[in-house]
Scaffold this active site. Sequence first.
Site, PDB file in Angstrom:
ATOM      1  N   MET A 126      41.499  13.617  21.471  1.00  0.00           N
ATOM      2  CA  MET A 126      41.294  12.457  22.111  1.00  0.00           C
ATOM      3  C   MET A 126      42.264  12.147  23.196  1.00  0.00           C
ATOM      4  SD  MET A 126      40.516   8.643  20.337  1.00  0.00           S
ATOM      5  CE  MET A 126      42.222   8.384  19.646  1.00  0.00           C
ATOM      6  N   ALA A 131      46.568   9.399  29.436  1.00  0.00           N
ATOM      7  CA  ALA A 131      45.922   8.334  28.505  1.00  0.00           C
ATOM      8  C   ALA A 131      46.029   8.326  26.936  1.00  0.00           C
ATOM      9  CB  ALA A 131      44.464   8.381  28.839  1.00  0.00           C
ATOM     10  N   LEU A 251      39.726   5.509   8.192  1.00  0.00           N
ATOM     11  CA  LEU A 251      39.880   6.534   7.162  1.00  0.00           C
ATOM     12  C   LEU A 251      41.157   7.276   8.001  1.00  0.00           C
ATOM     13  CD1 LEU A 251      39.520   7.957   4.192  1.00  0.00           C
ATOM     14  CD2 LEU A 251      38.132   9.598   5.554  1.00  0.00           C
ATOM     15  N   GLU A 252      41.391   7.520   9.015  1.00  0.00           N
ATOM     16  CA  GLU A 252      42.436   8.158   9.667  1.00  0.00           C
ATOM     17  C   GLU A 252      43.726   7.358   9.460  1.00  0.00           C
ATOM     18  OE1 GLU A 252      39.662   9.741  13.506  1.00  0.00           O
ATOM     19  OE2 GLU A 252      41.810   9.172  13.778  1.00  0.00           O
ATOM     20  N   ARG A 253      43.825   6.150   9.594  1.00  0.00           N
ATOM     21  CA  ARG A 253      44.718   5.370   9.663  1.00  0.00           C
ATOM     22  C   ARG A 253      45.319   5.096   8.164  1.00  0.00           C
ATOM     23  NH1 ARG A 253      43.263   1.446  14.807  1.00  0.00           N
ATOM     24  NH2 ARG A 253      43.947   3.208  16.127  1.00  0.00           N
ATOM     25  N   GLN A 347      71.737   7.142   4.208  1.00  0.00           N
ATOM     26  CA  GLN A 347      72.917   6.546   4.127  1.00  0.00           C
ATOM     27  C   GLN A 347      73.498   6.656   2.739  1.00  0.00           C
ATOM     28  OE1 GLN A 347      73.658   5.226   7.113  1.00  0.00           O
ATOM     29  NE2 GLN A 347      75.837   4.781   6.326  1.00  0.00           N
ATOM     30  N   GLY A 375      47.398   6.016  16.572  1.00  0.00           N
ATOM     31  CA  GLY A 375      47.542   4.350  16.863  1.00  0.00           C
ATOM     32  C   GLY A 375      49.059   3.745  16.934  1.00  0.00           C
ATOM     33  N   THR A 376      49.681   3.300  17.896  1.00  0.00           N
ATOM     34  CA  THR A 376      50.943   3.198  18.008  1.00  0.00           C
ATOM     35  C   THR A 376      51.305   1.787  17.157  1.00  0.00           C
ATOM     36  OG1 THR A 376      50.850   1.813  20.066  1.00  0.00           O
ATOM     37  CG2 THR A 376      51.605   3.933  20.098  1.00  0.00           C
TER      38      THR A 376
HETATM   39  C1  LIG Z   1      52.896  14.955  17.133  1.00  0.00           C
HETATM   40  C2  LIG Z   1      51.772  14.333  17.404  1.00  0.00           C
HETATM   41  C3  LIG Z   1      50.492  14.639  17.119  1.00  0.00           C
HETATM   42  C4  LIG Z   1      49.301  14.182  17.703  1.00  0.00           C
HETATM   43  N1  LIG Z   1      48.095  14.491  17.271  1.00  0.00           N
HETATM   44  C5  LIG Z   1      46.998  14.121  17.981  1.00  0.00           C
HETATM   45  C6  LIG Z   1      45.693  14.747  17.766  1.00  0.00           C
HETATM   46  O1  LIG Z   1      45.457  15.386  16.942  1.00  0.00           O
HETATM   47  N2  LIG Z   1      44.652  14.378  18.557  1.00  0.00           N
HETATM   48  C7  LIG Z   1      44.759  13.133  19.711  1.00  0.00           C
HETATM   49  O2  LIG Z   1      43.869  12.904  20.321  1.00  0.00           O
HETATM   50  N3  LIG Z   1      45.996  12.675  19.817  1.00  0.00           N
HETATM   51  C8  LIG Z   1      47.183  12.998  18.869  1.00  0.00           C
HETATM   52  N4  LIG Z   1      48.465  12.559  19.384  1.00  0.00           N
HETATM   53  C9  LIG Z   1      48.508  11.411  20.282  1.00  0.00           C
HETATM   54  C10 LIG Z   1      49.020  10.191  19.882  1.00  0.00           C
HETATM   55  O3  LIG Z   1      47.659   9.615  19.204  1.00  0.00           O
HETATM   56  C11 LIG Z   1      49.363   9.281  21.020  1.00  0.00           C
HETATM   57  O4  LIG Z   1      50.480   9.861  21.400  1.00  0.00           O
HETATM   58  C12 LIG Z   1      49.464   7.804  20.580  1.00  0.00           C
HETATM   59  O5  LIG Z   1      47.983   7.378  20.569  1.00  0.00           O
HETATM   60  C13 LIG Z   1      49.921   7.108  21.807  1.00  0.00           C
HETATM   61  O6  LIG Z   1      49.623   7.314  22.965  1.00  0.00           O
HETATM   62  P1  LIG Z   1      50.365   8.117  24.282  1.00  0.00           P
HETATM   63  O7  LIG Z   1      51.334   8.812  23.687  1.00  0.00           O
HETATM   64  O8  LIG Z   1      49.702   8.177  25.460  1.00  0.00           O
HETATM   65  O9  LIG Z   1      51.313   6.518  24.602  1.00  0.00           O
HETATM   66  P2  LIG Z   1      50.704   5.294  25.510  1.00  0.00           P
HETATM   67  O10 LIG Z   1      49.514   4.981  24.933  1.00  0.00           O
HETATM   68  O11 LIG Z   1      51.004   5.692  27.000  1.00  0.00           O
HETATM   69  O12 LIG Z   1      51.784   4.289  24.963  1.00  0.00           O
HETATM   70  C14 LIG Z   1      53.366   4.298  25.349  1.00  0.00           C
HETATM   71  C15 LIG Z   1      53.874   2.674  24.917  1.00  0.00           C
HETATM   72  O13 LIG Z   1      53.117   1.745  25.317  1.00  0.00           O
HETATM   73  C16 LIG Z   1      52.450   0.916  24.561  1.00  0.00           C
HETATM   74  N5  LIG Z   1      51.131   0.120  25.017  1.00  0.00           N
HETATM   75  C17 LIG Z   1      50.136   0.836  25.561  1.00  0.00           C
HETATM   76  N6  LIG Z   1      49.261   0.100  25.548  1.00  0.00           N
HETATM   77  C18 LIG Z   1      49.859  -1.105  25.099  1.00  0.00           C
HETATM   78  C19 LIG Z   1      49.195  -2.567  25.057  1.00  0.00           C
HETATM   79  N7  LIG Z   1      47.979  -2.720  25.544  1.00  0.00           N
HETATM   80  N8  LIG Z   1      49.839  -3.514  24.634  1.00  0.00           N
HETATM   81  C20 LIG Z   1      51.230  -3.101  24.339  1.00  0.00           C
HETATM   82  N9  LIG Z   1      51.742  -1.910  24.208  1.00  0.00           N
HETATM   83  C21 LIG Z   1      51.176  -1.028  24.793  1.00  0.00           C
HETATM   84  C22 LIG Z   1      52.457   2.008  23.200  1.00  0.00           C
HETATM   85  O14 LIG Z   1      52.199   1.096  22.053  1.00  0.00           O
HETATM   86  C23 LIG Z   1      53.623   2.669  23.246  1.00  0.00           C
HETATM   87  O15 LIG Z   1      54.797   1.870  22.669  1.00  0.00           O
HETATM   88  C24 LIG Z   1      49.447  13.307  18.509  1.00  0.00           C
HETATM   89  C25 LIG Z   1      50.901  12.808  19.196  1.00  0.00           C
HETATM   90  C26 LIG Z   1      51.794  13.340  18.413  1.00  0.00           C
HETATM   91  C27 LIG Z   1      53.415  13.151  19.167  1.00  0.00           C
END
Ligand SMILES: Cc1cc2nc3c(=O)[nH]c(=O)nc-3n(C[C@H](O)[C@H](O)[C@H](O)COP(=O)(O)OP(=O)(O)OC[C@H]3O[C@@H](n4cnc5c(N)ncnc54)[C@H](O)[C@@H]3O)c2cc1C
Length: 397
Positions: A126, A131, A251-253, A347, A375-376
């Site tokens: 995804m 993005a 389910l993922e979350r 700690q 999802g962050t």
């Molecule tokens: C080790 C690892 C494994 C992963 N595996 C997968 C996978 O298998 N498949 C896949 O598709 N992805 C995967 N991901 C990606 C992961 O899901 C994304 O990193 C995550 O969704 C965040 O996206 P981003 O890194 O682009 O950060 P961004 O979306 O650019 O976010 C950056 C910051 O801005 C904040 N932010 C963004 N929008 C808003 C808003 N509207 N309001 C407030 N704050 C906001 C975010 O919370 C974050 O703090 C993986 C990532 C890692 C590091």
Amino acid sequence: MDIANPSEEHLMLREMVREWTNEHVEPQAHEHDRDEKFNLELLRSMGELGLLGISAPEEYGGAGLDAVACTIVHEELSASDPGFALAYLAHSMLFVNNLAYNGTEEQKARILPKVCSGEWIGAMAMSEPDAGTDVLGLSTNAVQREDGAWVLNGRKMWITNGCIDEDGTPADVVWVYARTGQDERGRVQMSTFLVEAGMPGYSVGQKIYDKTGMRASNTAELVFDDCIVPAENLVGDVGQSLLHMMGNLELERLTLAAMALGIARRALYEMNRYATERTAFKSPIRDFGQIQRYIGESWAKYRAMRAYIYDTANNLTIGTSGQRLDSDGVKLFATTAAKEIADAAMQVMGGYGYVGEYHVERLWRDAKLLEIGGGTLESHQKNITRDLFKDAEAINR
Ligand SMILES: Cc1cc2nc3c(=O)[nH]c(=O)nc-3n(C[C@H](O)[C@H](O)[C@H](O)COP(=O)(O)OP(=O)(O)OC[C@H]3O[C@@H](n4cnc5c(N)ncnc54)[C@H](O)[C@@H]3O)c2cc1C
């Protein structure tokens, strides 16, 4: 009543996975983290245990088990090796479960037996370089040719299992979201494709090294360069990706939260043991009030996350949506709690807690990813606040 083992079958599953984890996962965890190496053969071997298709129907080679069972397996694996557990999650939850609940009969019959046995390793793509949280901001696009085949162009970033070895071999099959136009209201239309190894134009851009944690899982950038995908590999109808995501994301979350629970349990166990064994000023350090605060608060947090996670799991029916408030809630609470408990363990363990041999520094690094991936924290806060606006009575129920 034990909310985490609601039936005899669940308890037996937990015991089986715990025993297998102790025997096969634990001995390799430290080394694979240190070397940033994914244990492909170990993941494949989980097919023999029936765990790779844990939620897929039995007629396709799955085990047909429920959300509690999925939670148990992720908790048990993560109590030993969260990096390996993440590779398992990407395969079994992000790919297999998605296909089992959203794929066509033909796609399920052709692909599910291979991913349930471990012959094929799956991934879900995804996120993109530009993005992540803003899913609809994706730029990977798919255009249909006159012969019905689709041509995909774009890059996907951070894909767990995107490559399966050190030679850049791509995942055997990837669940890919791509832009296919606009709907009648001018919104981005997203469609889902099954991209298989060997399809022209599908390759690994890079394996991503030097991650903070989850180093035992492979994370890769995938490239789709005029990638030709046959018409029968479109999942469902054009424009159905949001439906697919809604069906799978809860389910993922939940299972990402279960990983946090495994981390918390192990960290607490290690800190409790160490606090008995270590003496300072002629007393075990567990006699000191400040150490008791770390242990006491970690126990209470661990029990709270366990209750909330299994309460949500017992109420979640796989393949349906409607539990977003709690699937976001458990991930929001449990991931930070796990990081805090691992931190408390470090700690309590002083200098020993800071080195790999004693496990907890790895758990601490791995826990951080759970606040970002799938999802962050901020996206969970946003979803919960939005859902409580729509349904304020959820608070009183
Ligand atoms: C080790 C690892 C494994 C992963 N595996 C997968 C996978 O298998 N498949 C896949 O598709 N992805 C995967 N991901 C990606 C992961 O899901 C994304 O990193 C995550 O969704 C965040 O996206 P981003 O890194 O682009 O950060 P961004 O979306 O650019 O976010 C950056 C910051 O801005 C904040 N932010 C963004 N929008 C808003 C808003 N509207 N309001 C407030 N704050 C906001 C975010 O919370 C974050 O703090 C993986 C990532 C890692 C590091």
